[in-house]
Motif scaffolding. Structure first.
Motif, PDB file in Angstrom:
ATOM      1  N   GLU A  32       0.829  -1.192   0.000  1.00  0.00           N
ATOM      2  CA  GLU A  32       0.000   0.000   0.000  1.00  0.00           C
ATOM      3  C   GLU A  32       0.866   1.244   0.000  1.00  0.00           C
ATOM      4  O   GLU A  32       1.955   1.249   0.600  1.00  0.00           O
ATOM      5  CB  GLU A  32      -0.920   0.029   1.231  1.00  0.00           C
ATOM      6  N   HIS A 117      -8.629   2.233  -4.407  1.00  0.00           N
ATOM      7  CA  HIS A 117      -9.682   2.521  -3.440  1.00  0.00           C
ATOM      8  C   HIS A 117     -11.032   2.576  -4.158  1.00  0.00           C
ATOM      9  O   HIS A 117     -11.086   2.677  -5.397  1.00  0.00           O
ATOM     10  CB  HIS A 117      -9.401   3.856  -2.749  1.00  0.00           C
ATOM     11  N   ARG A 123      -4.379   2.581  -4.511  1.00  0.00           N
ATOM     12  CA  ARG A 123      -4.199   2.091  -3.150  1.00  0.00           C
ATOM     13  C   ARG A 123      -2.829   1.458  -2.963  1.00  0.00           C
ATOM     14  O   ARG A 123      -2.129   1.697  -2.007  1.00  0.00           O
ATOM     15  CB  ARG A 123      -5.287   1.067  -2.827  1.00  0.00           C
TER      16      ARG A 123
END
Length: 658
Positions: A32, A117, A123
């Protein structure tokens, strides 16, 4: 929610989901953020890192710092920046699994897929990796077992690479205090001949000049223009022109025709004794220095304008290389990438070259042993991984100033033919230490072996008082020429009337080296041999094996087998110590001449004048005698030199019987 809307079903209980994720037979990572923080790693992912502590929750750069310089983090950054998947196949990665600072080698195929996301923003990514080391090593071993890798590759090479090889140097000079390595790769998409070139020219006083240039365009016209410019530059340097004078000659020539205009080039002259370096460039990327301490620095060269554009000669920059520093010259095809700035690419090149030269690699890895070879091979290999395929050729020339010059070789050989194998191995090992290429090393080992054999067989009616049959001394001069002397203290016996084999040894030596001088006197005979020596260069594509093979062994036990009636396969050295076994084996297999005999000599490692004499004698005794030996094999080269090529039923190298 309408009654007929589907209801999302749970993925399973948390425990079952985790267990399934853990047991997937592939390496799985989830990252991430732009720092690529690890949020999930299955069991095989953690095992690939040696189960080091603190994997989850930290950026992967902190988890695996040894990956810096291997273009792994750069690929992650590329996926994050572009939001597009990246797929790689059979990439070599070096990882410190044991935590001892020593890197282990594995090959992986991988897929990096962006994740988003709900609002569509980035993300992170998921990474699926399959370890394919066993498959890669099995395939490479099978290829090596099928044929000598270099001969196999050259035989299968298409017209493009054949053209490039004919225009580029066949080898780099081997020098006493400079190590050179080069790598040229053809653009992956077009696979068309290009205009990159490199050169290295020994100069008076122990200096060496190196050149890397790039002609605009691809195809035969660019290659032909490159060949003309390379010849002009090499002739200018060999004729005594300095850096500026050479660039002036190149600029004048480039302005004469369209194909050579706008060429970029970098010329450098190094004095390895002092480290003094002079560099000048015409619109060419700046040279990089990888220091002995493992840090990168750039040579601040005034780039100037391209050749042939009327801008005049550029300014010369003075610099200095320390002992074991490596100067890296390259063409822009190595660093130009879509969507990446030149500064970012140069930074990536610096990191990659430093990592390639200073990684602590396990002894059984297939990467080249010499540091300068690793920098040349691995830097080009790794820089070719990113950017979605290369659109331009890439060339890299690495020059290392060594701390000490190569020490001469001195050997004392007992007057015993059984010691010849030990002597050949010692000469071969010294030539390998000097990084002499395989062809030149093979020729020198044979030439020295012949001279020593002559001394042992003919110089001593009685054993020498000091127990030394011959003294061998070899030294490499500043121009890349090997000087070898073989001296005895005996007095040669007159040749008998029936000595049909006498004289062939000296004839073979003259065919294997550039110059031979024999001085005989009351205190003994000295044979002096001189031969220029070179190191092979690698020209190919990004898919080629980057490692450069070292000197192969030149001696083992003689073996004679009969895989089928009337055919003998001979392997190992045929010299004065083994020639009688060779002779008897042929006579027995041919039943004294009662049937025809074919002898396969592809696996012969030494084919001495004693073997030549035996073949000359046996061709009269065995009228059906035929030989199999490729023109590039050890026996094939000697048979061509000694008037026996008419006996050869030529089989392509690499097609010899098992």
């Amino acid at each position: 929610m309408a009654a007929d809307d589907p209801v999302e079903q749970p993925a399973g209980t948390p425990g079952d989901v985790v267990a399934a994720f853990e047991d997937i037979p592939a390496v799985l990572w989830a990252f991430e953020g732009p720092e690529h923080r690890v949020v999930a790693a299955n069991r095989l992912a953690r095992a690939s890192m040696g189960f080091r502590p603190g994997i989850v929750g930290r950026p992967i750069r902190e988890v695996a710092p040894e990956l810096d310089g291997q273009q792994v983090f750069e690929t992650l950054d590329e996926v994050w920046a572009r939001g597009e998947p990246v797929i790689g196949d059979e990439r070599r990665i070096l990882v410190d699994r044991d935590g001892d600072g020593r890197l282990e080698e594995d090959w992986y195929s991988y897929t990096f897929v962006p994740t988003h996301h709900p609002d569509g923003s980035m993300r992170g990514m998921t990474v699926h990796i399959a370890r394919v080391t066993d498959e890669v090593l099995r395939r490479r071993q099978a290829e090596l077992s099928a044929a000598e890798s270099e001969q196999r590759r050259q035989a299968a090479q298409d017209v493009v690479l054949t053209l490039q090889r004919s225009l580029l140097p066949a080898g780099l000079p081997v020098l006493p205090q400079v190590r050179l390595a080069a790598r040229y790769v053809v653009a992956g998409r077009e696979l068309a001949a290009g205009g990159d070139w490199f050169d290295a020219v020994p100069l008076p006083g122990g200096r060496v000049a190196v050149v890397v240039g790039d002609v605009v365009g691809h195809g035969a016209a660019a290659s032909a223009a490159m060949g003309r410019l390379r010849a002009v530059g090499a002739n200018a340097l060999a004729g005594g022109r300095d850096v500026l004078g050479t660039l002036t000659e190149l600029d004048r020539f480039a302005g004469r025709e369209r194909a050579t205009r706008a060429t970029t080039v970098c010329v450098a002259v190094l004095d390895p004794r002092t480290g003094d370096l002079e560099v000048a460039a015409a619109a060419h990327p700046p040279p990089l220095v990888v220091t002995a301490e493992g840090t990168p620095r750039w040579v601040e060269v005034a780039a100037g304008a391209p050749l042939g554009t009327g801008a005049g000669a550029p300014r010369v920059t003075a610099d200095r290389l320390g002992p074991d520093d490596v100067l890296v010259l390259y063409t822009d095809g190595l660093v130009e990438r879509p969507g990446r700035t030149l500064d970012d690419s140069l930074e990536a090149l610096a990191r990659t070259a430093v990592a390639a030269g200073h990684e602590a690699v396990e002894d059984d890895a297939t990467v080249p042993t010499a540091q300068v070879d690793r920098i040349a091979a691995l830097t080009v290999e790794r820089m070719g991984w990113t950017g979605g395929g290369q659109t331009d050729d890439a060339t890299l020339l690495a020059v290392q100033r060594t701390a000490e010059p190569l020490a001469p070789l001195t050997l004392e050989v007992a007057p015993d033919p059984r010691r010849l194998g030990r002597m050949r191995r010692a000469v071969g090992a010294w030539l390998e230490q000097a990084r002499v290429g395989e062809d030149d090393a093979m020729a020198l080992v044979h030439a020295v072996g012949e001279a020593v054999t002559n001394a042992i067989e003919h110089a001593y009616p009685e054993p020498p008082a000091d127990g030394v049959g011959a003294r061998v001394r070899a030294v490499l001069d500043d121009e890349g020429r090997m000087h070898v002397t073989v001296a005895d203290t005996g007095r040669w016996l007159p040749a008998p009337d029936d000595a049909g084999g006498r004289g062939r040894g000296l004839m073979m030596i003259r065919g294997l080296v550039e110059h031979v001088d024999v001085t005989a006197g009351p205190t003994g005979t000295t044979v002096t041999m001189v031969a220029p020596v070179h190191r092979e260069v690698s020209v190919g594509s990004y898919d080629d094996e980057a490692a450069i093979s070292g000197l192969r062994g030149v001696d083992r036990e003689l073996t004679i087998a009969e895989p089928e009636p009337g055919v003998l396969a001979v392997a190992g050295p045929i010299d004065t110590g083994t020639v009688e076994r060779f002779r008897h084996g042929l006579l027995a297999a041919a039943r004294g001449g009662a049937r025809g005999l074919t002898v396969d000599l592809h696996a012969v490692t030494v084919f001495s004048s004693a073997a030549v004499q035996a073949i000359h004698e046996l061709r009269g005794t065995l009228p059906g005698l035929r030989l199999r030996a490729g023109r590039g094999s050890v026996a094939g080269r000697v048979l061509d030199l000694t008037g026996l090529s008419d006996l050869i039923d030529e089989v392509p190298d690499g097609a010899a019987m098992a």
